[in-house]
Design a protein around this motif. Sequence first.
Motif, PDB file in Angstrom:
ATOM      1  N   TYR A 177       0.839  -1.198   0.000  1.00  0.00           N
ATOM      2  CA  TYR A 177       0.000   0.000   0.000  1.00  0.00           C
ATOM      3  C   TYR A 177       0.874   1.248   0.000  1.00  0.00           C
ATOM      4  O   TYR A 177       1.933   1.276   0.616  1.00  0.00           O
ATOM      5  N   TRP A 178       0.353   2.283  -0.691  1.00  0.00           N
ATOM      6  CA  TRP A 178       1.097   3.532  -0.855  1.00  0.00           C
ATOM      7  C   TRP A 178       0.195   4.721  -0.566  1.00  0.00           C
ATOM      8  O   TRP A 178      -1.011   4.693  -0.843  1.00  0.00           O
ATOM      9  N   GLY A 179       0.802   5.765  -0.024  1.00  0.00           N
ATOM     10  CA  GLY A 179       0.091   7.012   0.115  1.00  0.00           C
ATOM     11  C   GLY A 179       0.067   7.773  -1.201  1.00  0.00           C
ATOM     12  O   GLY A 179       0.629   7.325  -2.209  1.00  0.00           O
ATOM     13  N   GLN A 180      -0.558   8.929  -1.195  1.00  0.00           N
ATOM     14  CA  GLN A 180      -0.728   9.710  -2.413  1.00  0.00           C
ATOM     15  C   GLN A 180       0.508  10.545  -2.749  1.00  0.00           C
ATOM     16  O   GLN A 180       0.612  11.064  -3.863  1.00  0.00           O
ATOM     17  N   GLY A 181       1.410  10.679  -1.823  1.00  0.00           N
ATOM     18  CA  GLY A 181       2.628  11.443  -2.045  1.00  0.00           C
ATOM     19  C   GLY A 181       2.508  12.880  -1.601  1.00  0.00           C
ATOM     20  O   GLY A 181       1.421  13.468  -1.630  1.00  0.00           O
ATOM     21  N   THR A 182       3.637  13.444  -1.192  1.00  0.00           N
ATOM     22  CA  THR A 182       3.678  14.852  -0.807  1.00  0.00           C
ATOM     23  C   THR A 182       4.953  15.460  -1.388  1.00  0.00           C
ATOM     24  O   THR A 182       6.028  14.864  -1.325  1.00  0.00           O
ATOM     25  N   GLN A 183       4.833  16.641  -1.962  1.00  0.00           N
ATOM     26  CA  GLN A 183       5.954  17.276  -2.647  1.00  0.00           C
ATOM     27  C   GLN A 183       6.874  17.966  -1.654  1.00  0.00           C
ATOM     28  O   GLN A 183       6.418  18.734  -0.796  1.00  0.00           O
ATOM     29  N   VAL A 184       8.160  17.696  -1.807  1.00  0.00           N
ATOM     30  CA  VAL A 184       9.203  18.396  -1.056  1.00  0.00           C
ATOM     31  C   VAL A 184      10.106  19.087  -2.069  1.00  0.00           C
ATOM     32  O   VAL A 184      10.642  18.435  -2.972  1.00  0.00           O
ATOM     33  N   THR A 185      10.228  20.391  -1.940  1.00  0.00           N
ATOM     34  CA  THR A 185      11.077  21.169  -2.834  1.00  0.00           C
ATOM     35  C   THR A 185      12.088  21.947  -2.008  1.00  0.00           C
ATOM     36  O   THR A 185      11.713  22.684  -1.097  1.00  0.00           O
ATOM     37  N   VAL A 186      13.367  21.751  -2.349  1.00  0.00           N
ATOM     38  CA  VAL A 186      14.450  22.415  -1.629  1.00  0.00           C
ATOM     39  C   VAL A 186      15.140  23.366  -2.603  1.00  0.00           C
ATOM     40  O   VAL A 186      15.682  22.930  -3.623  1.00  0.00           O
ATOM     41  N   SER A 187      15.104  24.634  -2.279  1.00  0.00           N
ATOM     42  CA  SER A 187      15.725  25.636  -3.150  1.00  0.00           C
ATOM     43  C   SER A 187      17.158  25.910  -2.705  1.00  0.00           C
ATOM     44  O   SER A 187      17.482  25.838  -1.518  1.00  0.00           O
TER      45      SER A 187
END
Length: 120
Positions: free
Chosen positions: A109-119
Amino acid sequence: QVQLVESGGGLVQAGGSLRLSCAASGRYTMGWFRQAPGKERIFVAGITWIGGTTDYTDSVKGRFTVSKDNATNTLYLQMNNLKPEDTAVYYCALRFGHSVSSSPRDYTYWGQGTQVTVSS
């Protein structure tokens, strides 16, 4: 039915921190994976629910910490000293096994995902 719901992603400057959460409807061996655009989904960290044995990919050792709260069935990923190369969609995943696996195919099973952006 098992449900995984991630939260905590966002935009952060290099050197900053974020904490991801994953609410799980049960207690299983859990993993965090990430997928950057055009790349494969790769293992980041994992933890067994019984015993709390952890494992990390080399690139995050010393910066990321995976943990769990048994009372609330919540999985966490504390990410410190973030780097631009950590930018990806992060997924939590669950497997029906007693040990952490680095292969996405071992997780059911997997979650829907969450975006991580590092500038930079």
